[in-house]
Structures are given as structure tokens and as C-alpha cells.
Design an enzyme around this catalytic site. Structure first.
Site, PDB file in Angstrom:
ATOM      1  N   VAL A 205       0.879  -1.169   0.000  1.00 36.34           N
ATOM      2  CA  VAL A 205       0.000   0.000   0.000  1.00 36.34           C
ATOM      3  C   VAL A 205       0.916   1.219   0.000  1.00 36.34           C
ATOM      4  CG1 VAL A 205      -1.915   1.223   1.096  1.00 36.34           C
ATOM      5  CG2 VAL A 205      -1.720  -1.233   1.383  1.00 36.34           C
ATOM      6  N   SER A 206       0.612   2.196  -0.836  1.00 37.60           N
ATOM      7  CA  SER A 206       1.520   3.332  -0.990  1.00 37.60           C
ATOM      8  C   SER A 206       1.790   4.008   0.340  1.00 37.60           C
ATOM      9  CB  SER A 206       0.930   4.335  -1.981  1.00 37.60           C
ATOM     10  OG  SER A 206      -0.283   4.881  -1.479  1.00 37.60           O
ATOM     11  N   ASP A 207       0.712   4.391   1.036  1.00 34.63           N
ATOM     12  CA  ASP A 207       0.946   5.188   2.245  1.00 34.63           C
ATOM     13  C   ASP A 207       1.397   4.345   3.427  1.00 34.63           C
ATOM     14  OD1 ASP A 207      -1.583   4.115   2.399  1.00 34.63           O
ATOM     15  OD2 ASP A 207      -2.561   5.924   3.133  1.00 34.63           O
ATOM     16  N   CYS A 208       1.091   3.065   3.418  1.00 35.86           N
ATOM     17  CA  CYS A 208       1.588   2.220   4.507  1.00 35.86           C
ATOM     18  C   CYS A 208       3.097   2.069   4.375  1.00 35.86           C
ATOM     19  CB  CYS A 208       0.891   0.865   4.491  1.00 35.86           C
ATOM     20  SG  CYS A 208      -0.893   1.025   4.664  1.00 35.86           S
TER      21      CYS A 208
ATOM     22  N   GLU B 299       4.479   5.590   5.456  1.00 36.46           N
ATOM     23  CA  GLU B 299       4.441   5.905   6.897  1.00 36.46           C
ATOM     24  C   GLU B 299       5.404   5.008   7.672  1.00 36.46           C
ATOM     25  OE1 GLU B 299       3.124   8.581   7.775  1.00 36.46           O
ATOM     26  OE2 GLU B 299       1.470   8.998   6.390  1.00 36.46           O
TER      27      GLU B 299
END
Ligand code: LAN
Length: 726
Positions: A454-457, A460
Site C-alpha cells: 500500500v503506498s501510504d503504509c 508511513e
């Protein structure tokens, strides 16, 4: 003699005793979180932890803390409580509930296999559904805060009955009355029709087709399922196999009775084929388009009169091979809680009850089950491990706590956890066949076993790792090469627009939305760019460049510029950004304004940022807080919650602080509110639901009430000093 804090079902006369909550334990095995119901003897040996008690709604007996005087005191007290919820493996867990269709999907798929359902689970699921029935009409909605709908009421009523609730039980009677008022199960949306058909309570011809043949189309065809949003294709993949097989469990007394209970007309009198498009109007979020209706009609005709057997078999075999790979690639965890039980049913249909694959599924399904004070439910994913752990770390760092010995072990174990969860291998050379996005170096939302980029996982988690490793005294667990792998993953996710989507690059055209057949959700057919995901990537790349100035430096610079330009283009006229994964504007604005800050746009320098600040300040409530109703997401405009919310307040404060908003008084009043809602033991209590997906369905993020207030307080202290406010 139920322990204090456990909610009982609304009627006192349920005959079966519930489980003893002092005997449940949450096990954490490298982020694999499973609940176990112990015997009395076992329970003596394996003590219930504070986290277990907290999740179960039991008294955690946490002591009162010194009264806070400064923002960092409030943050420290909050973190003291929150740190007790960290699991031994360094990650965090939570009740990830909200959607009211997941349990039902699981129970119906399971029932369709004919395998008996575990008794401990059944009884607690019954209790959960009873507790979650609408207090007035006894039905269920699409999600826990929604109005009763045909979808929710049909499938959850059916679930209760399949798990053993008698038809004359008061909860069942009330729900059935509501279901009949809503017009009965004939008007249930597409997925509901499919699940009912699997247990023999709906006719397959009453469903719009899900032809597996679509998977045989050449890839360049715009309708090819590989271009769909990953969750949509992951659900329709196994569903298409079951549909093509027209698999239904043979009737028995219970399902015969259900046929009579669910519909307002006699079952045998219904011409199902004429009701493919019968859906109760109020259930619909995304109405059928003319194109979809035409497509369904053509496919129905095709399936009935034209489809040759060899082609049907070829399509089924191909789809099944993808089902098998999804199981193998995720160790039976699967992408999510809807496709998982459907996958299990496929494996059962093809290989029978003794197949090791069915056993594998039964084992890993537990990763989705959760027990809270209301009973047992199915979480929205197999946990929130990587996501919540990353934010927890960032909040600690924001407060400057990372250099304090007090929090060293919390960070050490979170660090080890994140290191352990980075995905280190691509799927295999068959990757293309599974249509998967690049994943070596990525982080998933939950765990490495689930293993979906997942891009934002990824972003982050990378940020959290860099923040820890930049702090003196912490080892370099994640090497520079592994960070580069993560950067490769993120750069591979660039869209031509500059923005970032969730799991993959955008593969389909917008018109695919015309084929959205699920009726109850919006924007599910393709990926979209999101301010949240885009910002996460921007910030992670900025952090990465602090530790590695040379790697793909030019491309990274270009990526950041393009991403910020996309964010700018997504700003609405009123100055706001609309969120897709949190509720709603306050969430997206917290992200967007961070991206802008990183490239030098702030309140003093940018008219856009000023407009954004005005938008937010205008929404501040008289008590100093902010509160957004989930209806913001449904309607696409800011709608106040009836009461200010700790989480929205924290998001709005972070947004204003990112923007460099000069009005200290406004910000201070928000900080006051965060303090005033904190309990003496440092806890913040659960308020309204925090998250959303597909516009219409809400989902909780219970740890947000800790992580984001702590972060906001830290940012306040960094800007204004840790002054004595109280
Ligand atoms: C999630 C949860 C996390 C979320 C964020 C990381 C917050 C977001 O920024 C990107 C998208 C993602 C990963 C996301 C996508 C959709 C999910 C998986 C969920 C909202 C949790 C549950 C939902 C899933 C689709 C539920 C099953 C329902 C279907 C319609 C298939």
C-alpha cells in the site's frame, strides 16, 4: 454474573450462556493477532494483560496520573496509557469494526460449505449482532452508525438464524418485522443476493451475472478485471467462480424456514429472473447506469444461450488458478475479510472438505476475528499492525520523547516490529499472472503475511523507521538498501497526474465506474489519487533524502514536485480537501497542508493555505474543538458532528500547525479541549467513528484517539514551547 463493562444483549432471555470474558486472550505472533478462549486451568497460567482487558471492555485498573500542567504533560499521560496497549511483539491492535456485512459474508460462506461452525464463536457473534441491532427498529445498516437497510438487515438476520437463534426469539422477531417493512430480501443488493444464493435462499437466476469469462479477455481491453480496484476484483474473482458453478448448499429444514421468513411473498411464487435489478432504493449509493443494465442483459443472454461449455470450463479453471495463487501468496490470509471466506468456499467446492486449503483457511480466518465488549466480530483487515505502529512511533517522535529513556523500550520493540514486517520478496516469476503491484521493500497495512503493497503504509512505515534510526542510541535495523527498495516501490506507484493511489497505479479509465455493480458503495471500480496517500509518499521521500542524498535523487525531486502539484489541483474552491479514508475534510487537510509546508507554502506565503485555514477555523465549535459527522463523506461536504470530537480536533490542529496558522488563541482552545477530554489515567474515551471507505461505509480506528492528540500536543509544544497552560 457477567464481569462489569460487558454489554449484554438487549433481551435477558437468551438461553445459551455467553463465554466468560476473563478467559479470552489475544495472542501476538509476529503481528499475527488471534483471540483464544482458554480453559479455566489454562487461564490461570496465561494471565490476562492490560491490553486484553481494555479490548474486552473490562476494567484495566490503570492508576490516576499527575494532573497535567503543560501540553507535553497531557501527551505523556496519554502515551503512558497507550503504551500499555502495545503488544509484546511491538505492534498495536484494535477493534477494527464498522462494516456490517463482513461477519455475515463469512458465516454464509462457511454455512455453504456444510462444515459445522465453532460453538464459542457462534455464541459471541450472536451477542455482537444483538448488541449492534438498531435500538429502535432492530435492523442493521451498512455500517454500525447507519440506518437499517435491506442489505444489513437481510444478511445479519440470516446470520443469526444460521448460528442458531430461533425464529421466535424477540431479537429475530423484531428484525424480521423491520425486514418485512423494508420490503423483504428480494430488494437486497448484489452481494446479498450472492450470499443468500450460496446457502440456498435465493435463486442464482435472480442475480446479475459475474462472468468469469471476463478474465479471459485480452489485457488491453478497458473492462479487463485486472484494471479494477484491487478490493473489487478480489471480491468478484472468487464470487465469479461460485456464480459460474451456481453453487448452493442443498436445502435443509433451517434454510427452508429461512426462505419463508426472509421474503414478504411466498418463495415459490417469486419469478427470480425478473428481479435481478430489484434493489430497495434507499440501499443504493451508486445507482445502476444504463451501460451496466445493458451489460447485464447481454451477459445473462450470453450465459444462457451462447456460452459454450469448453469456454465456461476454461474460464472457471483460469479463475480458480488465480484463487489458488491468492491463497498461496498470502498464506490464506488473503487481501481482506470479504474475499477470504469466498476463497475458502471456492477451495471447498473444488477440492472438498478434506482439502488442506480448507484447513488453511479455517486457521487463518481467525486472524480477522476480534472480541470486544459486545461480542465477536470480523475486523476490516487482519489487523492494523503496520499502520498504527508507524503512527504511534511518529507521535512519540513529534513530542521529542524518543530521546527519553522512559520510552526507549516502546520504540525499540516498535522498531523491531517494523523491520520484521517489511516485505522482502516479490511474489515469484508468475507475478504478472496475478496482476500484482511490485512489492519487494513495501509494507502492507497489516502484516507481511498479508503482503499487499500500500503506498501510504509503505511511506508511513519508512518514515517511522527513519525517524527512529536518526535518533541517537537506536541501531540501524533497516539497511540503506532496504530503504531504497521501499523508495523503488513508491516510485513505481507514480501516476501520470503526479498523485498517488492506494495499492496500485491507476489501471482503469474513469468510465469503468459505469460498471459498478455493488450498488452500496461509491468509487470502487478503479484506483484514484488521494491527498492522504500522496502526502504520505511526499513526506517519506523528504525523510529518505535526509539519509540518502544520492539515490534516484533527480527522480525523487521531480516526484515530489508533481505530487504537490497534484495536491494543489485537488484543493476545492472553498480551500478544503476531501478525505477518502478518514472522516473527512479535517483528515485530508491534515495531510495536504503538510505536503504544502514541505515545499514552502504556508500561511504567510500562500493564499491557498490561508483559504484552507479559514475553512478550518470557520468550523471550530464553541467549545474549541472540531467535530465532523460521517455524513461528510457520504455527502461530500463538511457536516458537523453533534459534538466536537477528540480525533477531528487533533487533525484540525495538526493541519493548522502545519500551515503555520498565526492565531494562537484558536489553536490553544483546541489544545484545551484535548486536555479536557482526557481521563485521569491518561486515556481518551471512544467517541464517534473515525474512518471510511468507498464513500459510504464507516470503519473505526480506535487508536487514533491516542496517536493524533499526542502528535498535536507535541507539535504545539514544538512551536510555542511546553508552556504551563493549566
Ligand atoms: C483500508 C484500511 C486502510 C486504508 C489506508 C491505509 C488508511 C488508506 O490510506 C489506503 C487504503 C486502505 C489500505 C484501506 C482500503 C480499503 C479497506 C481495506 C480499508 C478501508 C479497510 C477495509 C477496506 C476493505 C475494502 C473492506 C472490505 C470491503 C469491501 C468493499 C471489499
Amino acid at each position: 454474573s457477567k464481569p462489569i463493562g460487558i454489554k449484554s444483549i438487549p433481551t435477558s432471555d437468551y438461553k445459551t450462556p455467553f463465554t466468560d470474558y476473563s478467559r479470552w486472550r489475544l495472542k501476538d505472533d509476529h503481528g499475527r493477532q488471534t483471540w483464544h478462549y482458554l480453559s479455566e486451568a489454562e487461564a490461570k497460567k496465561w494471565k490476562q494483560s492490560t491490553a486484553d482487558k481494555y479490548f474486552l471492555g473490562l476494567n484495566t485498573e490503570q492508576p490516576d496520573l499527575p494532573a497535567p500542567r503543560t501540553p507535553l504533560d497531557v501527551a505523556r499521560n496519554g502515551l503512558t496509557f497507550f503504551s500499555k496497549l502495545q503488544l509484546p511483539g511491538g505492534n498495536w491492535a484494535c477493534d477494527y469494526s464498522g462494516p456490517m456485512f463482513q461477519l455475515a459474508g463469512m458465516v454464509m460462506c462457511w454455512y455453504s460449505t456444510g462444515i459445522p461452525f465453532p460453538e464459542d464463536w457462534a455464541i459471541e457473534i450472536i451477542r455482537y449482532l444483538c448488541n449492534r441491532a438498531h435500538p429502535v427498529d432492530g435492523g442493521w445498516g451498512l455500517h454500525t452508525e447507519g440506518e437499517s437497510s435491506t442489505f444489513g438487515t437481510t444478511i445479519n438476520y440470516t446470520t443469526l438464524r444460521l448460528l442458531g437463534m430461533p425464529a421466535d426469539h424477540p431479537v429475530a422477531v423484531k428484525a424480521r418485522q423491520t425486514l418485512h417493512k423494508l420490503g423483504g430480501a428480494l430488494g437486497v443488493p448484489h452481494w446479498g443476493k450472492a450470499w443468500l444464493a450460496m446457502i440456498g435462499c435465493f435463486e442464482w437466476e435472480g442475480m446479475n451475472p459475474i462472468p468469469p469469462e471476463l478474465w479471459l479477455l485480452p489485457d488491453w481491453i478497458p473492462l479487463h478485471p485486472y484494471r479494477w480496484w484491487i478490493h473489487t476484483r478480489a471480491v468478484y474473482l472468487p464470487m465469479s467462480y461460485i456464480w459460474s458453478k451456481r453453487h448452493s448448499r442443498p436445502l435443509n429444514d433451517l434454510t427452508r424456514a429461512l426462505r419463508a421468513e426472509l421474503f414478504v411473498q411466498p418463495y415459490s411464487s417469486i419469478n427470480f429472473a425478473a428481479h435481478r435489478n430489484t434493489v430497495r432504493a434507499e440501499d443504493i449509493y451508486h445507482p445502476h447506469t444504463f451501460v451496466l443494465d445493458l451489460f447485464n442483459t447481454v451477459c445473462t443472454f450470453w450465459g444462457k444461450y451462447l456460452l459454450p461449455n469448453w469456454l465456461k470450463k476454461w474460464a472457471e479453471d483460469y479463475v480458480y488458478s488465480l484463487v489458488v495463487r491468492e491463497d498461496e501468496n498470502t498464506l490464506y490470509v488473503n487481501l481482506g475479510p470479504v474475499n477470504n471466506p469466498l476463497q475458502m468456499l471456492c477451495r471447498h467446492i473444488a477440492e472438498g472438505p478434506d482439502s488442506p486449503a480448507v484447513a488453511g483457511h479455517m486457521d487463518r480466518l481467525q486472524d480477522y476475528l476480534w472480541v470486544n465488549e459486545e461480542g465477536m466480530l470480523l475486523n476490516g483487515t487482519n489487523g492494523v499492525q503496520v499502520w498504527d505502529t508507524s503512527f504511534a512511533v511518529q507521535s512519540v517522535v513529534e513530542c521529542g520523547f524518543s530521546t527519553q529513556p522512559e520510552w526507549k523500550s516502546l520504540l525499540d520493540s516498535a522498531h523491531m516490529f517494523l523491520e520484521d514486517q517489511q516485505i522482502s520478496l516479490e511474489i515469484s516469476d508468475e507475478k504478472q499472472k496475478c496482476y500484482r503491484q511490485q512489492r519487494k521493500g513495501a509494507w502492507a497495512f497489516s502484516t507481511r503475511d498479508q503482503g499487499y503493497t500500500v503506498s501510504d503504509c509503505t511511506a508511513e512505515a519508512l518514515k517511522a523507521v527513519i525517524q527512529i534510526q536518526m535518533t541517537p542510541g537506536f541501531p540501524e535495523l533497516v539497511s540503506n538498501q532496504r530503504m531504497r527498495d521501499a523508495v523503488d516501490v513508491m516510485l513505481a506507484l507514480r501516476n501520470p497526474s503526479g498523485g498517488f493511489a492506494s495499492y496500485e497505479i491507476i489501471r482503469g479509465i474513469k468510465q469503468l465506474e459505469w460498471f459498478n455493480a455493488a450498488e452500496v458503495f461509491g468509487r470502487i471500480m478503479i484506483e484514484y489519487e488521494y491527498p492522504e496517500c500522496t502526502t504520505a509518499v511526499v513526506t517519506a521521500l523528504v525523510y529518505f533524502q535526509k539519509v540518502d542524498k544520492v539515490y534516484r535523487a533527480e527522480e525523487i525531486k521531480q516526484t515530489i514536485d508533481n505530487a504537490v502539484n497534484w495536491i494543489i489541483s485537488a484543493q476545492r474552491k472553498d480551500g478544503s480537501w476531501e478525505g477518502s479514508w478518514g472522516i473527512c475534510f479535517s483528515y485530508a487537510m491534515m495531510f495536504a497542508l503538510e505536503s504544502l509546508r514541505l515545499v514552502g507554502h504556508n500561511y504567510d506565503t500562500s493564499e491557498r493555505v490561508r483559504r484552507a485555514c479559514e475553512f478550518l477555523v470557520d468550523k471550530q465549535m464553541p467549545d474549541g474543538g472540531w467535530g465532523e459527522s460521517y455524513m461528510s463523506c457520504v455527502k461530500g461536504r463538511w457536516i458537523d458532528h453533534e459534538k466536537s470530537q477528540v480525533v477531528n480536533t487533533a487533525w484540525a490542529l495538526i493541519a493548522l500547525l502545519q500551515a503555520g496558522y498565526p492565531g494562537k488563541e484558536v489553536i490553544k482552545r483546541g489544545i484545551d479541549l484535548l486536555k479536557s477530554r482526557q481521563q485521569k489515567n491518561g486515556e481518551w474515551l471512544q467517541e464517534g467513528i473515525e474512518g471510511v471507505f468507498n464513500r459510504s461505509c464507516m470503519i473505526t480506528y480506535p487508536n487514533y484517539k491516542f496517536m493524533f492528540p499526542i502528535k498535536a500536543l507535541g507539535m504545539y509544544a514544538a512551536k510555542y514551547g511546553d508552556e504551563k497552560l493549566w
